[in-house]
Scaffold this motif. Sequence first.
Motif, PDB file in Angstrom:
ATOM      1  N   THR A  66     -52.607  -6.047  50.996  1.00 19.70           N
ATOM      2  CA  THR A  66     -52.479  -6.160  52.242  1.00 19.70           C
ATOM      3  C   THR A  66     -52.422  -7.635  52.770  1.00 19.70           C
ATOM      4  O   THR A  66     -53.687  -7.864  52.663  1.00 19.70           O
ATOM      5  N   ASN A 101     -47.911  -5.559  51.676  1.00 25.33           N
ATOM      6  CA  ASN A 101     -47.421  -6.871  51.260  1.00 25.33           C
ATOM      7  C   ASN A 101     -47.205  -6.729  49.597  1.00 25.33           C
ATOM      8  O   ASN A 101     -47.820  -5.809  48.860  1.00 25.33           O
ATOM      9  N   VAL A 133     -45.066 -10.468  60.671  1.00 27.29           N
ATOM     10  CA  VAL A 133     -45.350  -9.110  60.574  1.00 27.29           C
ATOM     11  C   VAL A 133     -44.084  -8.309  59.902  1.00 27.29           C
ATOM     12  O   VAL A 133     -44.043  -7.481  58.865  1.00 27.29           O
ATOM     13  N   THR A 137     -52.703  -6.251  59.920  1.00 21.97           N
ATOM     14  CA  THR A 137     -52.581  -5.923  58.390  1.00 21.97           C
ATOM     15  C   THR A 137     -51.298  -5.417  58.227  1.00 21.97           C
ATOM     16  O   THR A 137     -50.622  -4.724  58.953  1.00 21.97           O
ATOM     17  N   ASN A 138     -50.696  -5.795  57.079  1.00 28.24           N
ATOM     18  CA  ASN A 138     -49.385  -5.689  56.866  1.00 28.24           C
ATOM     19  C   ASN A 138     -49.109  -5.199  55.218  1.00 28.24           C
ATOM     20  O   ASN A 138     -49.685  -6.145  54.542  1.00 28.24           O
ATOM     21  N   SER A 176     -48.027  -1.026  59.083  1.00 24.72           N
ATOM     22  CA  SER A 176     -48.350  -2.214  59.598  1.00 24.72           C
ATOM     23  C   SER A 176     -49.416  -1.945  60.909  1.00 24.72           C
ATOM     24  O   SER A 176     -48.890  -1.110  61.732  1.00 24.72           O
ATOM     25  N   VAL A 183     -45.078   1.375  62.305  1.00 22.97           N
ATOM     26  CA  VAL A 183     -46.062   0.095  62.878  1.00 22.97           C
ATOM     27  C   VAL A 183     -46.864   0.642  63.950  1.00 22.97           C
ATOM     28  O   VAL A 183     -46.402   1.251  65.166  1.00 22.97           O
ATOM     29  N   ARG A 228     -43.207  -7.983  55.608  1.00 22.33           N
ATOM     30  CA  ARG A 228     -43.720  -6.898  55.083  1.00 22.33           C
ATOM     31  C   ARG A 228     -42.990  -6.223  54.110  1.00 22.33           C
ATOM     32  O   ARG A 228     -41.800  -6.539  53.590  1.00 22.33           O
TER      33      ARG A 228
END
Length: 560
Positions: free
Chosen positions: A384, A322, A295, A319-320, A307, A230, A299
Amino acid sequence: MELIELQNIINQGEGLRIEFKMATNSIPGSLFETVVSFSNTDGGTILLGVDDNGIVTGIDPNAASQLTKDIITSLNSRDCINPPLYIQPIDVQHPDGLVLVLRIESSSQLHNHAGIVYYRSFEADIDITDNHQKISDLYLRKRGFFTETQIYPHLSMGDLDNVLFDKAYTLIRNNRSDHPWLMVDKEQMLKDATLWRKDYQTGQEGLTLAAALIFGKDRTIQSLLPAYKVEAMVRKENKDRYDDRINPPLRTNLIDTYLSLKEFINKHLPEKFYTEGDQRIDLRDKIFREVIGNVIVHREYTSALSSEIIITETSVQITNPNKPLFHGMIDSTGFNPYPKNPNIRKFFSAFGWTDEIGSGIRNTNKYLPLYVPGAKPVFFENDTFVTEIPLVFVSMGAFTEKWLKWMGFEDVFAENLKVGLDGVALPPSLNMTSWEELILHLVPSWHEKGTKLPVLDWPDNQVYEKNKIESVPSWNQKCTELLRKKVWYLIGILSLCTVPVKFQDIIRAFNYKNEKTFRDKYLKPLREAGFVVLTIPETPTDPDNKYVITESGRAFLAGK
């Protein structure tokens, strides 16, 4: 839950993910069947104190507290629900009576009530205990979607950090002193939270990926997920690299990850307080505890992507990785929340770091305009997941006069356009932009997104590159010189619909004569794209009907 959200659920009526049940001072007999069927399928919302026709009959206020306790106790009893579920009912005061709301998340496990497995189909809870094929299909579906439930047979208690268990107990106790997990040892807590589970299809039994992520030592997590990390950084002065960052990137347990990200946000964003009722609320904390919680909770941890949280002068971009249920912008007024990692979420809810499912988007929408006047968050569901939290509010309303002339509309539309465009938020990066810069941003954005929507039949020959736009005579004064005819109509309709507008007023703006052709060529594609809707959709021919833009339509118009 707000009253307006409760009424919205009631208005939708019973269905696949909504159930009404009469209740006054005792638990309805069929409650736990519905809890299990929702949990085994796609989740849902149960309203106690509402009859099948959506009429609020109300819970006895004097019995509400005991009724809530009885429900929680039953849900935590394996004799009632197995594996147990931890659900906190919410009471909402409706003008016609007190309603008890149970939000049931889709579970990573297969649950039964008194030994019977239920499945939700339309408005019914179906007993599938003896339907071995259906049960097998459910197991396969859950195993494929909820990667947090993956069992690691050789992962042991020695790979977990005892210090994190102490932290977890303290956090849970501080949030709710009577939580059932406080009454058991750590091994039993892991089993109750489904972080230790048995797969009845394969016979495997042991700790899961979620257990490692929440309680694992750093070397355990890095061994299981070598690419996981992260990132958090500030890009205000140095936009190519960063002004500040969490260094090294976080590759640790989710408890310390959450605390580190909250500390970083607090370091770089200002406090702002707001009085709600008799409570003083820290808006920064209210917004970003939800954002950071989302987040972590949503995720996809098997992805090799990181992330990222990036703070700029004008926004916070998150942004994560997904596993999307659909692709596109989330409409905060009508979305159906769906858990990505329900077992991780259980702990974050127990810690007090996330509220009910869907609360992240709802609370961010509620409190961000108080933190940044006029601002609205943007959420995009994709491979994402993207969240944008504006730190400044930039509105199209500032360009109303130029927009009116550029579109070629008569002055009679100016007042409504001003009101409508004031509510269309531009990307924060366009703060202090000029009219010409705005057009150079919007036209390429419209073309890029329009060509990806076959229903719009977007003209391929639309000019969209900067140098070609600037070579068009009067490109910044008359859109008809720059935009293809269909693009002019589509964009013009969207801008007019930023306030509810009647069909006759729309075609009058374009001096268009053939009503059927106009509906079929321009309004129908915009409706099918989800960009405009009728204000009275259940009665399309109602003479009071108007067209109004949706959140997706606003995002398209604003070039987001």
